[in-house]
Design a protein around this motif. Structure first.
Motif, mmCIF file in Angstrom:
data_model
loop_
_atom_site.group_PDB
_atom_site.id
_atom_site.type_symbol
_atom_site.label_atom_id
_atom_site.label_comp_id
_atom_site.label_asym_id
_atom_site.label_seq_id
_atom_site.Cartn_x
_atom_site.Cartn_y
_atom_site.Cartn_z
ATOM 1 N N ARG A 87 0.535 9.124 7.832
ATOM 2 C CA ARG A 87 -0.656 8.785 8.623
ATOM 3 C C ARG A 87 -1.466 10.014 9.027
ATOM 4 N N THR B 143 -3.866 5.736 6.725
ATOM 5 C CA THR B 143 -3.592 5.021 7.978
ATOM 6 C C THR B 143 -3.293 3.541 7.760
ATOM 7 N N GLY B 144 -3.152 3.127 6.514
ATOM 8 C CA GLY B 144 -2.777 1.730 6.255
ATOM 9 C C GLY B 144 -1.336 1.441 6.650
ATOM 10 N N HIS C 203 1.428 1.398 9.305
ATOM 11 C CA HIS C 203 1.269 1.321 10.761
ATOM 12 C C HIS C 203 2.574 1.579 11.500
ATOM 13 N N ILE D 103 0.603 1.123 1.067
ATOM 14 C CA ILE D 103 -0.266 -0.036 0.842
ATOM 15 C C ILE D 103 -1.546 0.369 0.102
ATOM 16 N N GLU D 104 -2.003 1.597 0.332
ATOM 17 C CA GLU D 104 -3.244 2.045 -0.322
ATOM 18 C C GLU D 104 -3.053 2.204 -1.837
ATOM 19 N N PRO E 152 0.438 -4.578 6.010
ATOM 20 C CA PRO E 152 0.872 -3.603 4.990
ATOM 21 C C PRO E 152 2.394 -3.565 4.831
#
Lengths: 790, 155
Positions: free
Chosen positions: B28, B34-35, B37, B75-76, B104
């Motif tokens: 992050r 930042t996907g 969490h 997730i990205e 995510p």
């Protein structure tokens, strides 16, 4: 248009960013040069602060500043407020003790804010906080809702003698007493509505930033109502005047009421950002969320239902002690009173009702609103009483409800507890639920379960909800400090697409899709050409935010009003373009037409003409196609429904297995059934959490939170709940332009009573307090002797 | 401070981190992804699940230095050229997300679940997802989405 219009299960516009990790939550934001805040919190429930030594901490690496109680006040920054102060039965206002941002001479709960350390990194701030020496003198703590009014209970605040915050009532006590005097049967019930911790999965966060060039502030914050936060931080905390403060609430990772209040951390971040000259960021860790987010529920209630011989309800009486915690949160006194007492008629024609609520202070985290906020507590009392009465009188629980339902031709229906229900067909809801649950087949299923050694039970809950508190003058009369309208702005851009600014703010409810459906449907613009903007006080006109299931009924109605203005102006422009009189212009499916001719112009062309007014009636009409509206509803809306739950209990272990769940709800007109069903699923699961799993436990002597992590506080997991069967009955709300009611809280309101009714039916006891853990259920079975013979 | 290097979403990344830095913090705060969490501090909620060397893992349970040389997918890294991974598409189609915060981690766990159970029953899906909290959906539509992504009969 039909596939994206009102009533269609449109897939959500916001999902792409959430699914690809491009959501933007507060903690995802980093500002250049930011520093990190860490709050040192009280480890004691009640203690005098004799002194705080920060010398060693100030010299710790990376420390930028440390502030303690008195520092905000020295800058004229005030303490936290309660924005809903009710008047109690003696005509006195609820007692509102002062609540400084950082504790001054006394700490009042475990988690109370003692100091803030601001450092270059979060780890450095935490390291430094460990070096702060606080001289606490521990005092006896008042813990436990039922004990708070005892004469020897430790006093929480001098402003509230006897720990009594208020003693409130609603209904006609004398008429209710008279009803009980002539009753054939009286059912009595003592219950505890367990304290819950909301637990949105995104922890609260804030970044305060000061711009010396414009002498203005920006606060990025996890807020359900950024404009309300701006008013409060401006008017009461005096951090900055309203026009010099921008509040941005970006994507919100769930809230359920817990992100409505204005909290100390966010005010401190925005105040401190000017003092340290750098953006100040704070993000709660989960342990802090458990301590420092508002908690919900926490009632102790004695209730009675008076009945005629035929099962008709004559009167209902309830006396409740509601725990406020150590301080009053933002709307704390309204939650257990007006949002609770007004719902005791349920779906029934009970002619006499009296509700008394005493709000009490204790040395625990502040209690405020959590999904349903007062209404789940009311439904739980009513539906438990009804169920027990049916069993005591030997009447089928469905039949006793049927005999007392408000009939469909009785609307608008004036209850004995102030409110007037707008619309409903409760019998139709009940019938549909019974059919979907195969109520008639229950006995056979029960017998079959018995052969497998399981105790099977069925429970109903006929709930009533009140959404969108209104109108504003009523809100004011009952002590709410602000109005309760909503605003909207509908702006056609010159190229024909539409930007809609709403004061509602989604925390997962899918506003960007549902609101776009309404706009697309009404204006005849493709849904992909509609953008919903929310959560930023610099972009959105004004807003009261999203809570109390108000967004569609109030915020959606404001959008409709703004669209009506757009269409009205569009007709004037079209009349000019089409060389006709305005009265002949009709609008349908995105096109202005002259009745009885083939003359027409699209709304996109009208919008272009409005911004490029070369051929335009400038002498009588302003350019532009951009309209604002404020909508202040005439009444609450009253969704209602029937949930039926079937359980199997293992008598050996006390484990409850939910084997069927039917929810039939009347939310008025449904805009997007996929989203609404999702709201029901989530609400029911939180209700299942309350009834089976969740419960906030404090040590009764020290006030330590014993359920302060996910290791101790049981959250509903995927294997705790079944798949749900959801159905709708639509009786449109007659007083808003969409005919909508509200769906966000219904599941959490309905579920606990349905589940406890089912479990007590299965194991043959009158009542079980929540959460019905396996141990509690097993003990009840042993006591009742209802386990099948081995 | 230790220097670490790993592959994240098919790109080699390096960074200098404090030894106490968690993998999720590296992802992050250092990489700006930042996907992924953070929803708790006890490794219960599952919002931080990523894939490390092909297996789903709570990135708050691992130090960044422990991921030295690893292949990490966040997730990205799932959608290719703007096209959603079948699991992401199924979550959208079946409304398996509301606020999106747990999503995510939930999607990353669900992909790993299907690797191990290509045709899972509802019971298996629910049991396998017990390490991921969702406070919004009541799990109903998440289960539906995972089932749909599996495409099987789920018997």
């Amino acid at each position: 248009m039909a596939e994206t219009g009102i009533g269609a299960a449109v897939r959500r516009k916001e999902d792409y960013r959430f699914l690809t990790g491009r959501g933007r939550y507060t903690d995802d934001i980093s500002r250049p040069g930011q520093v990190y805040a860490y709050f040192l919190r009280s480890p004691h429930a009640h203690a005098t602060l004799n002194g705080i030594n920060t010398d060693a901490a100030r010299n710790s690496p990376g420390v930028v500043a440390i502030y303690t109680g008195g520092d905000p006040e020295a800058d004229g920054v005030g303490g936290l407020i309660c924005g809903w102060v009710i008047t109690d039965k003696s005509g006195e206002k609820a007692k509102v003790p002062p609540r400084p941002l950082l504790a001054r001479d006394t700490v009042h709960y475990v988690g109370d804010h003692v100091a803030v350390v601001i450092a270059e990194t979060l780890a450095q701030a935490k390291d430094a906080a460990e070096l702060i020496e606080v001289d606490y003198e521990e005092l006896a703590a008042c813990i436990g809702t039922a004990k708070a009014l005892d004469p020897d209970a430790p006093l929480v605040h001098a402003e509230a003698p006897g720990n009594l915050c208020f003693d409130w009532e609603v209904g006609d006590e004398a008429a209710t007493d008279a009803a009980f005097a002539k009753a054939h049967h009286v059912t009595k019930l003592s219950l505890v509505n367990n304290r819950l911790i909301p637990n949105a999965i995104e922890p609260r966060a804030a970044i305060g930033e000061y711009d010396p060039g414009s002498d203005s502030f920006t606060l990025y914050v996890t807020s359900q109502n950024p404009h309300v936060a701006r008013i409060i931080i401006s008017a009461f905390h005096n951090v900055a005047p309203e026009h010099k403060l921008r509040v941005v609430a970006p994507d919100i990772g769930g809230a359920f009421g817990s992100k409505l209040p204005v909290y100390a951390e966010e005010v401190v971040c925005v105040w401190a950002s000017k003092k340290v000259g750098r953006p100040v960021k704070w993000t709660a860790d989960r342990s802090e969320s458990f301590l420092a987010d508002v908690h919900g529920r926490d009632h102790v209630t004695e209730a009675e239902l008076a009945l005629e011989e035929n099962g008709k309800f004559l009167g209902l009486r309830a006396h409740t002690i509601a725990n406020m915690g150590a301080y009053l949160s933002t709307i704390a006194t309204g939650t257990p009173t007006w949002l609770h007492g007004l719902l005791f008629a349920g779906q029934y024609t009970t002619p006499a009702i009296y509700v008394n609520v005493k709000g009490v202070f204790t040395h625990t985290s502040p209690v405020d609103l959590y999904r349903g906020a007062g209404r789940p507590e009311a439904t739980f009392v009513v539906e438990r009483l009804v169920e027990i009465a049916a069993r005591e009188m030997g009447i089928d629980p469905v039949e006793i409800r049927r005999r007392n339902l408000i009939p469909p031709d009785a609307f608008p229906y004036q209850t004995p507890v102030v409110v007037t229900y707008d619309s409903g067909d409760y019998a139709a809801v009940l019938d549909k639920a019974l059919e979907m649950a195969d109520y008639a087949g229950f006995e056979a299923r029960q017998q079959q379960a018995e052969r497998r050694g399981k105790l099977r039970g069925i429970g109903l809950s006929n709930y009533i909800e009140a959404c969108g508190i209104a109108p504003s003058k009523v809100a004011g009369a009952i002590g709410f400090a602000l109005g309760l309208w909503e605003s909207a702005q509908v702006r056609f851009n010159p190229t024909g697409n539409v930007t809609v600014f709403t004061g509602s703010h989604s925390q997962g409810q899918g506003h960007e899709t549902a609101f776009a459906q309404i706009v697309s449907d009404r204006l005849g613009v493709p849904i992909e050409n509609v953008e919903i903007v929310h959560g930023d006080t610099d972009r959105v006109l004004f807003g009261m935010g999203t809570y109390g299931s108000r967004s569609l009924a109030v915020g959606g109605s404001a959008i409709v009003k703004a669209m009506d203005k757009v269409i009205a102006k569009g007709k004037k422009i079209a009349a000019h373009t089409l060389e006709s009189s305005e009265g002949d212009v009709e609008f349908e499916a995105g096109t202005f037409k002259i009745a009885g001719t083939d003359k027409s112009v699209s709304i996109a062309d009208v919008a272009f003409a409005a911004y490029v007014p070369h051929n335009y009636p400038l002498e009588k009409l302003e350019p532009g196609l951009d309209e604002n509206a404020f909508y202040d509803p005439g009444n609450f809306t009253f969704p209602a429904g029937c949930h039926i739950c079937e359980v199997e209990v293992d008598p050996e272990t006390g484990v409850v297995d939910i084997v069927n769940w039917v929810a039939v709800d009347d939310f008025g007109k449904v805009i997007n059934p996929m989203i609404v069903e999702g709201q029901v699923h989530g609400g029911v699961t939180q209700g299942v959490g309350q009834a089976l799993l969740e419960g906030c436990v404090h040590d009764q002597d020290t006030g330590q939170l014993l359920t302060g992590s996910y290791m101790d506080y049981t959250m509903p997991r995927a294997d705790d709940v079944p798949s749900f069967k959801v159905g709708f009955i639509e009786t449109p709300c007659p007083h808003n332009p969409l005919g909508v009611k509200g769906c966000g809280e219904a599941g959490a309101i309905a579920a606990p009573a349905a589940l406890i009714n089912a479990i007590t039916d299965a194991i043959g006891v009158d009542h079980l307090d929540m959460p019905a853990t396996p141990e509690k259920v097993w003990r009840a079975i042993q006591q009742a002797g209802t386990a099948p013979a081995a | 401070m230790p220097t670490i290097s790993m592959t994240v979403n098919n790109k080699t990344v390096t960074g200098e981190v404090e030894a106490r830095t968690l993998l999720v913090q590296f992802i992050r705060e250092h990489l700006g992804l930042t996907g992924t969490h953070v929803g708790c501090d006890t490794s219960q909620c599952g919002a931080c699940v990523v894939h490390v060397n092909g297996r789903s893992l709570k990135s708050c349970t691992m130090l960044a230095v422990q991921a030295e040389g690893a292949e990490v997918t966040t997730i990205e890294g799932l959608a290719v050229d703007g096209e959603l991974h079948p699991m992401q598409a199924a979550f959208k189609e079946h409304h398996g997300l509301q606020c999106g915060f747990c999503t995510p981690g939930m999607v990353m766990s669900a992909i790993d679940l299907l690797k191990r159970h290509p045709d899972p029953s509802e019971e298996t899906i629910r049991a396998e997802l017990e390490g991921n909290f969702c406070r919004c959906t009541g799990y109903h539509n998440i289960v539906k989405a995972v089932k749909a992504a599996a495409g099987g009969t789920g018997s």
